[in-house]
Design a protein around this motif. Structure first.
Motif, PDB file in Angstrom:
ATOM      1  N   ARG A  26       0.835  -1.199   0.000  1.00  0.00           N
ATOM      2  CA  ARG A  26       0.000   0.000   0.000  1.00  0.00           C
ATOM      3  C   ARG A  26       0.874   1.255   0.000  1.00  0.00           C
ATOM      4  O   ARG A  26       0.582   2.229  -0.700  1.00  0.00           O
ATOM      5  CB  ARG A  26      -0.963   0.029   1.188  1.00  0.00           C
ATOM      6  N   LEU A  36      -7.436   5.115  -5.421  1.00  0.00           N
ATOM      7  CA  LEU A  36      -7.816   4.261  -4.299  1.00  0.00           C
ATOM      8  C   LEU A  36      -8.259   2.880  -4.788  1.00  0.00           C
ATOM      9  O   LEU A  36      -7.908   1.850  -4.194  1.00  0.00           O
ATOM     10  CB  LEU A  36      -8.934   4.924  -3.487  1.00  0.00           C
ATOM     11  N   VAL A  37      -9.014   2.862  -5.891  1.00  0.00           N
ATOM     12  CA  VAL A  37      -9.474   1.576  -6.423  1.00  0.00           C
ATOM     13  C   VAL A  37      -8.283   0.724  -6.862  1.00  0.00           C
ATOM     14  O   VAL A  37      -8.205  -0.470  -6.547  1.00  0.00           O
ATOM     15  CB  VAL A  37     -10.459   1.787  -7.601  1.00  0.00           C
ATOM     16  N   THR A  40      -6.407  -0.584  -3.965  1.00  0.00           N
ATOM     17  CA  THR A  40      -7.131  -1.690  -3.340  1.00  0.00           C
ATOM     18  C   THR A  40      -6.929  -2.978  -4.137  1.00  0.00           C
ATOM     19  O   THR A  40      -6.715  -4.046  -3.563  1.00  0.00           O
ATOM     20  CB  THR A  40      -8.630  -1.332  -3.246  1.00  0.00           C
ATOM     21  N   LYS A  41      -6.988  -2.863  -5.461  1.00  0.00           N
ATOM     22  CA  LYS A  41      -6.772  -4.049  -6.300  1.00  0.00           C
ATOM     23  C   LYS A  41      -5.361  -4.611  -6.100  1.00  0.00           C
ATOM     24  O   LYS A  41      -5.168  -5.823  -5.959  1.00  0.00           O
ATOM     25  CB  LYS A  41      -6.960  -3.694  -7.776  1.00  0.00           C
ATOM     26  N   VAL A  43      -3.257  -4.159  -3.544  1.00  0.00           N
ATOM     27  CA  VAL A  43      -3.043  -4.703  -2.201  1.00  0.00           C
ATOM     28  C   VAL A  43      -3.781  -6.041  -2.056  1.00  0.00           C
ATOM     29  O   VAL A  43      -3.290  -6.974  -1.417  1.00  0.00           O
ATOM     30  CB  VAL A  43      -3.502  -3.698  -1.118  1.00  0.00           C
ATOM     31  N   THR A  44      -4.964  -6.129  -2.673  1.00  0.00           N
ATOM     32  CA  THR A  44      -5.710  -7.390  -2.624  1.00  0.00           C
ATOM     33  C   THR A  44      -4.907  -8.501  -3.300  1.00  0.00           C
ATOM     34  O   THR A  44      -4.793  -9.618  -2.775  1.00  0.00           O
ATOM     35  CB  THR A  44      -7.088  -7.241  -3.306  1.00  0.00           C
ATOM     36  N   SER A  47      -2.073  -9.518  -1.149  1.00  0.00           N
ATOM     37  CA  SER A  47      -2.566 -10.280  -0.007  1.00  0.00           C
ATOM     38  C   SER A  47      -2.846 -11.733  -0.411  1.00  0.00           C
ATOM     39  O   SER A  47      -2.503 -12.671   0.313  1.00  0.00           O
ATOM     40  CB  SER A  47      -3.834  -9.623   0.532  1.00  0.00           C
ATOM     41  N   GLU A  48      -3.457 -11.890  -1.598  1.00  0.00           N
ATOM     42  CA  GLU A  48      -3.720 -13.246  -2.107  1.00  0.00           C
ATOM     43  C   GLU A  48      -2.414 -14.033  -2.218  1.00  0.00           C
ATOM     44  O   GLU A  48      -2.325 -15.178  -1.777  1.00  0.00           O
ATOM     45  CB  GLU A  48      -4.356 -13.181  -3.504  1.00  0.00           C
TER      46      GLU A  48
ATOM     47  N   TYR B  20      -7.236  -7.424  10.097  1.00  0.00           N
ATOM     48  CA  TYR B  20      -7.119  -8.573   9.209  1.00  0.00           C
ATOM     49  C   TYR B  20      -7.014  -9.817  10.079  1.00  0.00           C
ATOM     50  O   TYR B  20      -6.101  -9.934  10.893  1.00  0.00           O
ATOM     51  CB  TYR B  20      -5.873  -8.447   8.333  1.00  0.00           C
ATOM     52  N   GLU B  53     -10.233  -2.458   4.676  1.00  0.00           N
ATOM     53  CA  GLU B  53      -9.713  -1.798   3.469  1.00  0.00           C
ATOM     54  C   GLU B  53      -9.635  -2.729   2.275  1.00  0.00           C
ATOM     55  O   GLU B  53      -9.751  -2.284   1.137  1.00  0.00           O
ATOM     56  CB  GLU B  53      -8.328  -1.213   3.752  1.00  0.00           C
ATOM     57  N   ILE B  54      -9.370  -4.010   2.518  1.00  0.00           N
ATOM     58  CA  ILE B  54      -9.389  -4.950   1.403  1.00  0.00           C
ATOM     59  C   ILE B  54     -10.034  -6.265   1.826  1.00  0.00           C
ATOM     60  O   ILE B  54      -9.935  -6.688   2.977  1.00  0.00           O
ATOM     61  CB  ILE B  54      -7.984  -5.236   0.804  1.00  0.00           C
ATOM     62  N   VAL B  55     -10.715  -6.894   0.889  1.00  0.00           N
ATOM     63  CA  VAL B  55     -11.287  -8.224   1.098  1.00  0.00           C
ATOM     64  C   VAL B  55     -10.657  -9.139   0.055  1.00  0.00           C
ATOM     65  O   VAL B  55     -10.889  -8.972  -1.143  1.00  0.00           O
ATOM     66  CB  VAL B  55     -12.822  -8.208   0.942  1.00  0.00           C
ATOM     67  N   ASP B  56      -9.820 -10.061   0.507  1.00  0.00           N
ATOM     68  CA  ASP B  56      -9.244 -11.018  -0.442  1.00  0.00           C
ATOM     69  C   ASP B  56     -10.083 -12.293  -0.414  1.00  0.00           C
ATOM     70  O   ASP B  56     -11.109 -12.364   0.272  1.00  0.00           O
ATOM     71  CB  ASP B  56      -7.764 -11.276  -0.139  1.00  0.00           C
ATOM     72  N   SER B  57      -9.664 -13.303  -1.167  1.00  0.00           N
ATOM     73  CA  SER B  57     -10.508 -14.493  -1.283  1.00  0.00           C
ATOM     74  C   SER B  57     -10.615 -15.238   0.050  1.00  0.00           C
ATOM     75  O   SER B  57     -11.615 -15.894   0.314  1.00  0.00           O
ATOM     76  CB  SER B  57      -9.967 -15.424  -2.367  1.00  0.00           C
ATOM     77  N   PHE B  58      -9.606 -15.088   0.907  1.00  0.00           N
ATOM     78  CA  PHE B  58      -9.669 -15.760   2.212  1.00  0.00           C
ATOM     79  C   PHE B  58     -10.752 -15.117   3.080  1.00  0.00           C
ATOM     80  O   PHE B  58     -11.535 -15.802   3.738  1.00  0.00           O
ATOM     81  CB  PHE B  58      -8.305 -15.691   2.905  1.00  0.00           C
ATOM     82  N   ALA B  85     -14.311   0.775  -3.196  1.00  0.00           N
ATOM     83  CA  ALA B  85     -13.123   0.188  -3.830  1.00  0.00           C
ATOM     84  C   ALA B  85     -13.067  -1.318  -3.578  1.00  0.00           C
ATOM     85  O   ALA B  85     -12.608  -2.091  -4.426  1.00  0.00           O
ATOM     86  CB  ALA B  85     -11.856   0.856  -3.306  1.00  0.00           C
ATOM     87  N   ILE B  88     -15.623  -2.966  -5.992  1.00  0.00           N
ATOM     88  CA  ILE B  88     -15.095  -3.038  -7.362  1.00  0.00           C
ATOM     89  C   ILE B  88     -14.087  -4.179  -7.475  1.00  0.00           C
ATOM     90  O   ILE B  88     -14.111  -4.979  -8.414  1.00  0.00           O
ATOM     91  CB  ILE B  88     -14.447  -1.687  -7.760  1.00  0.00           C
ATOM     92  N   THR B  89     -13.206  -4.268  -6.482  1.00  0.00           N
ATOM     93  CA  THR B  89     -12.180  -5.308  -6.519  1.00  0.00           C
ATOM     94  C   THR B  89     -12.803  -6.699  -6.440  1.00  0.00           C
ATOM     95  O   THR B  89     -12.389  -7.616  -7.158  1.00  0.00           O
ATOM     96  CB  THR B  89     -11.184  -5.102  -5.353  1.00  0.00           C
TER      97      THR B  89
END
Lengths: 53, 142
Positions: A26, A36-37, A40-41, A43-44, A47-48, B20, B53-58, B85, B88-89
């Motif tokens: 981030r 921001l979008v 977020t993508k 960082v997501t 994270s994965e 998290y 702030e983020i939601v991943d698949s887990f 955001a 959208i993700t």
């Protein structure tokens, strides 16, 4: 130093490292002024990947 | 391990995700929720992710498994407060959040639970009444 073109390394060993990876990514995303979008993508995605280690 | 606080609001349970969550925290949360749902006969679970702030698949799978668990125990799950955001993700990731209802905020989430509870009551009384009793967003909560 975080900025365009800089490289950082981070070992991922524990669940807590996933949180640090997200913070690091981030920081870079903000440094290169991603929206921001897009932050977020990115960082997501990071994270994965980190969770899969 | 972070233990997530579960609050009771009428016949609903409220979980606010602030951090998290690691795997062990998720397992503990599911166990705690299952116990509380049964203990109070909860109609539903509201998961507030306005601080997330983020939601991943887990994280997404955690919501889906809480929803599946709740449903087995005759309760519904609503995720509230999702950031734009994050939405959208999730859509671009193709993460469907199966079995989970969503609402913009806590108030709307509780209204959904009320509607669903009323609807299930109707279905229990008249198994084929579903088509005759459409539930619309403007329908007042009973």
């Amino acid at each position: 130093m975080t900025g365009a073109g800089s490289v950082a390394q981070m070992p991922i060993r524990t669940g807590a490292d996933v949180v640090r990876v997200r913070q690091l990514v981030r920081g870079h995303a903000q440094a290169v002024r991603l929206s921001l979008v897009n932050q977020t993508k990115l960082v997501t995605a990071a994270s994965e990947l980190a969770r899969n280690m | 391990m972070e233990r997530v606080l579960i609050l009771q609001l009428g016949n609903a349970l409220l979980v606010s995700i602030q951090l998290y969550l690691q795997d062990d925290s998720v397992v503990a949360l599911q166990e705690d929720l299952a116990e509380r749902i049964v203990a109070i006969g909860a109609a539903g679970v509201v998961i507030d992710i306005s601080a997330v702030e983020i939601v991943d698949s887990f994280t997404g799978r955690m919501f889906a498994s809480i929803a599946a668990l709740s449903r087995v125990l005759d309760a519904e799950t609503v995720v509230v407060g999702m950031r734009p955001a994050v939405a959208i993700t999730l859509v671009e990731l193709g993460l469907p959040l199966e079995g989970v209802h969503t609402a913009l905020d806590l108030e709307k989430g509780l209204a959904i639970l009320d509607r669903l509870a009323a609807r299930r009551g109707i279905e229990d009384a008249h198994p084929d009444a579903d088509a005759e009793q459409p539930v619309t967003p403007s329908a007042p909560a009973p």
